[in-house]
Write an enzyme that holds these catalytic residues in place. Structure first.
Site, PDB file in Angstrom:
ATOM      1  N   CYS A 107       0.822  -1.224   0.000  1.00 47.93           N
ATOM      2  CA  CYS A 107       0.000   0.000   0.000  1.00 47.93           C
ATOM      3  C   CYS A 107       0.851   1.267   0.000  1.00 47.93           C
ATOM      4  O   CYS A 107       0.326   2.364  -0.215  1.00 47.93           O
ATOM      5  CB  CYS A 107      -0.955  -0.001   1.171  1.00 47.93           C
ATOM      6  SG  CYS A 107      -2.045  -1.429   1.171  1.00 47.93           S
ATOM      7  N   HIS A 153      -3.218   7.234   2.278  1.00 44.84           N
ATOM      8  CA  HIS A 153      -3.694   5.919   1.843  1.00 44.84           C
ATOM      9  C   HIS A 153      -5.059   5.632   2.480  1.00 44.84           C
ATOM     10  O   HIS A 153      -5.253   5.845   3.679  1.00 44.84           O
ATOM     11  CB  HIS A 153      -2.665   4.863   2.245  1.00 44.84           C
ATOM     12  CG  HIS A 153      -3.138   3.468   2.048  1.00 44.84           C
ATOM     13  ND1 HIS A 153      -3.737   3.050   0.882  1.00 44.84           N
ATOM     14  CD2 HIS A 153      -3.132   2.394   2.889  1.00 44.84           C
ATOM     15  CE1 HIS A 153      -4.060   1.776   1.002  1.00 44.84           C
ATOM     16  NE2 HIS A 153      -3.709   1.357   2.203  1.00 44.84           N
ATOM     17  N   ASN A 204     -10.143  -0.101   0.264  1.00 41.55           N
ATOM     18  CA  ASN A 204      -8.686   0.025   0.222  1.00 41.55           C
ATOM     19  C   ASN A 204      -8.175  -0.611  -1.078  1.00 41.55           C
ATOM     20  O   ASN A 204      -8.297  -1.816  -1.260  1.00 41.55           O
ATOM     21  CB  ASN A 204      -8.125  -0.705   1.460  1.00 41.55           C
ATOM     22  CG  ASN A 204      -6.609  -0.727   1.494  1.00 41.55           C
ATOM     23  OD1 ASN A 204      -5.941  -0.406   0.506  1.00 41.55           O
ATOM     24  ND2 ASN A 204      -6.057  -1.122   2.623  1.00 41.55           N
TER      25      ASN A 204
HETATM   26  N1  COA Z   1     -18.246  -8.386  10.107  1.00 43.73           N
HETATM   27  C1  COA Z   1     -18.697  -8.635  11.344  1.00 43.73           C
HETATM   28  N2  COA Z   1     -17.901  -8.995  12.377  1.00 43.73           N
HETATM   29  C2  COA Z   1     -16.582  -9.112  12.106  1.00 43.73           C
HETATM   30  C3  COA Z   1     -16.048  -8.880  10.824  1.00 43.73           C
HETATM   31  C4  COA Z   1     -16.934  -8.505   9.808  1.00 43.73           C
HETATM   32  N3  COA Z   1     -16.532  -8.245   8.545  1.00 43.73           N
HETATM   33  N4  COA Z   1     -14.727  -9.076  10.862  1.00 43.73           N
HETATM   34  C5  COA Z   1     -14.415  -9.419  12.127  1.00 43.73           C
HETATM   35  N5  COA Z   1     -15.544  -9.448  12.884  1.00 43.73           N
HETATM   36  C6  COA Z   1     -15.681  -9.754  14.307  1.00 43.73           C
HETATM   37  C7  COA Z   1     -14.522 -10.555  14.864  1.00 43.73           C
HETATM   38  O1  COA Z   1     -14.721 -11.927  14.613  1.00 43.73           O
HETATM   39  C8  COA Z   1     -14.582 -10.193  16.324  1.00 43.73           C
HETATM   40  O2  COA Z   1     -15.600 -10.953  16.919  1.00 43.73           O
HETATM   41  P1  COA Z   1     -15.425 -11.535  18.429  1.00 43.73           P
HETATM   42  O3  COA Z   1     -15.283 -10.313  19.300  1.00 43.73           O
HETATM   43  O4  COA Z   1     -16.688 -12.300  18.642  1.00 43.73           O
HETATM   44  O5  COA Z   1     -14.190 -12.364  18.388  1.00 43.73           O
HETATM   45  C9  COA Z   1     -15.051  -8.747  16.325  1.00 43.73           C
HETATM   46  O6  COA Z   1     -15.633  -8.522  15.031  1.00 43.73           O
HETATM   47  C10 COA Z   1     -13.945  -7.751  16.572  1.00 43.73           C
HETATM   48  O7  COA Z   1     -12.860  -8.090  15.733  1.00 43.73           O
HETATM   49  P2  COA Z   1     -11.555  -7.229  15.740  1.00 43.73           P
HETATM   50  O8  COA Z   1     -10.570  -7.831  14.784  1.00 43.73           O
HETATM   51  O9  COA Z   1     -11.121  -6.997  17.157  1.00 43.73           O
HETATM   52  O10 COA Z   1     -12.098  -5.842  15.151  1.00 43.73           O
HETATM   53  P3  COA Z   1     -11.384  -4.473  15.053  1.00 43.73           P
HETATM   54  O11 COA Z   1     -12.159  -3.467  15.792  1.00 43.73           O
HETATM   55  O12 COA Z   1      -9.896  -4.566  15.298  1.00 43.73           O
HETATM   56  O13 COA Z   1     -11.545  -4.137  13.493  1.00 43.73           O
HETATM   57  C11 COA Z   1     -10.328  -4.120  11.428  1.00 43.73           C
HETATM   58  C12 COA Z   1     -10.956  -4.987  12.521  1.00 43.73           C
HETATM   59  C13 COA Z   1      -9.692  -5.054  10.394  1.00 43.73           C
HETATM   60  C14 COA Z   1     -11.436  -3.302  10.760  1.00 43.73           C
HETATM   61  C15 COA Z   1      -9.273  -3.173  12.059  1.00 43.73           C
HETATM   62  O14 COA Z   1      -8.389  -3.889  12.871  1.00 43.73           O
HETATM   63  C16 COA Z   1      -8.488  -2.438  11.019  1.00 43.73           C
HETATM   64  O15 COA Z   1      -9.038  -1.666  10.257  1.00 43.73           O
HETATM   65  N6  COA Z   1      -7.146  -2.651  10.968  1.00 43.73           N
HETATM   66  C17 COA Z   1      -6.330  -2.055   9.927  1.00 43.73           C
HETATM   67  C18 COA Z   1      -6.377  -2.948   8.719  1.00 43.73           C
HETATM   68  C19 COA Z   1      -5.893  -2.283   7.479  1.00 43.73           C
HETATM   69  O16 COA Z   1      -6.207  -1.139   7.234  1.00 43.73           O
HETATM   70  N7  COA Z   1      -5.154  -3.040   6.669  1.00 43.73           N
HETATM   71  C20 COA Z   1      -4.621  -2.573   5.445  1.00 43.73           C
HETATM   72  C21 COA Z   1      -3.528  -1.618   5.706  1.00 43.73           C
HETATM   73  S1  COA Z   1      -2.715  -1.199   4.281  1.00 43.73           S
END
Ligand code: COA
Length: 320
Positions: free
Chosen positions: A111, A247, A277
């Site tokens: 990215c 980004h 993204n």
């Molecule tokens: N829909 C519904 N629930 C979802 C889900 C989805 N698409 N994806 C994950 N969950 C659930 C998980 O299973 C978890 O459930 P649990 O509490 O029962 O175990 C819960 O949601 C929380 O998951 P978590 O991973 O802690 O969520 P989060 O608040 O960290 O958000 C992201 C996840 C990926 C959105 C976040 O971490 C993020 O944006 N990170 C940066 C990623 C990124 O930008 N990557 C590219 C960079 S170039």
């Protein structure tokens, strides 16, 4: 001598997939995706290839810059989803455009790939090695997603953005880039496992695998410092910058970066609501949308900043 962007273009995959569409094929919801990321829908490729998206964005940027393909001496494509292992996407685009005077190669910095490419072009132009360069960020990320992994596949989209950069006395003022391969294991896509007759292949490794929280922490810890570094180097105050074009991974990451810099969110334009993204393509797509809305005037200062797999990051301050 430096480089100045004289034209922009973008091209998204035609089919739009909304959060509600996704909720029909996996256990997710518009509320979950939008509240955590700012994403509402994303373009997803059906028949479009990375080369096709890249070529269409390139043609739009060349038309905007009023530059012919024959006038290019350098083409760089930033991508992690080239259609081929070889040739490079930049060579395929060169052939499509008929830009036969240009050297051509790809850069894989995920990215941050567009920022690494811009930095490379800046160095070429400072050294007098190129006069007119085409930089394209292009991705078909949907084909490297694990569509059973709802925590990752909902984030990404397919498209391309391009800029034409010309050697100039003004333009790019400062660049910074970095990498951290130790933390990089938190975002991987191992797509070429050894499949000779002596070993067994685990095909599950062929898709993107991400620890979302580790990526989030990395972004909010590295990006503000990288931006502050180029501002300090050039004696520029954060409020002297008209727009911060970051980004488009996650709205919450942008909000935290804005807070670190003491800058309001209206200086952080976004596309992620309708693009998701698109990795290396996200910054040039955003820049193109900002330009097409007439938001930039000659002399404005803008910051571009990208971060992602590797981990890699890069920032650039430029005068428009
Ligand atoms: N829909 C519904 N629930 C979802 C889900 C989805 N698409 N994806 C994950 N969950 C659930 C998980 O299973 C978890 O459930 P649990 O509490 O029962 O175990 C819960 O949601 C929380 O998951 P978590 O991973 O802690 O969520 P989060 O608040 O960290 O958000 C992201 C996840 C990926 C959105 C976040 O971490 C993020 O944006 N990170 C940066 C990623 C990124 O930008 N990557 C590219 C960079 S170039």
């Amino acid at each position: 001598m430096t480089g100045r962007i004289i034209g922009t273009g973008s091209f998204l995959a035609k089919t739009r997939v909304t959060n509600d569409d996704l909720s029909k094929i996996m256990d997710t919801s518009d509320e979950w995706i939008y509240s955590r990321t700012g994403i509402k829908e994303r373009p997803i490729a059906k028949e479009e290839t990375t080369t096709y998206l890249a070529t269409m964005a390139a043609k739009a940027a060349l038309a905007d810059a009023k530059v012919t393909p024959e006038e290019l001496d350098l083409i760089i494509v930033a991508t992690v989803t080239n259609d081929f292992v070889t040739p490079a996407c930049a060579c395929a685009v060169q052939a499509e455009l008929g830009a036969m005077q240009a050297q051509a190669f790809d850069i894989n910095a995920a990215c941050a790939g567009f920022m690494y490419s811009l930095h490379t072009v800046y160095a070429y132009m400072q050294a007098g090695l190129a006069k007119r360069a085409l930089i394209i960020g292009a991705e078909t990320l949907s084909r490297i997603m694990d569509w059973t992994d709802r925590s990752t596949c909902v984030l990404f989209g397919d498209g391309a953005g391009a800029v034409v950069v010309e050697a100039s006395e003004t333009g790019i003022l400062a660049c910074d880039q970095g990498a951290d391969g130790v933390r990089g294991k938190n975002l991987t896509c191992m797509n070429r496992t050894n499949n000779n007759p002596l070993v067994q292949t685990d095909t599950r490794l062929q898709y993107v695998k991400m620890d979302g929280q580790a990526v989030f922490k990395f972004a909010v810890s590295e990006v503000p410092g990288s931006i502050k570094k180029i501002l300090e180097e050039t004696n520029t105050k954060p409020e002297d910058v008209k727009y911060y074009l970051l980004h488009q991974a996650n709205l919450r990451i942008l909000q935290i970066v804005a807070k670190h810099l003491g800058i309001s969110m209206d200086r952080f334009p976004t596309t992620m609501d309708h693009t998701g993204n698109i990795s290396a393509a996200s910054i040039p797509i955003l820049l193109d949308e900002v330009c097409k809305k007439g938001m930039l005037n000659r002399g404005d200062k803008i910051v571009l900043s990208g971060f992602g797999g590797g981990f890699t990051w890069g920032s650039c301050l430029m005068e428009w």
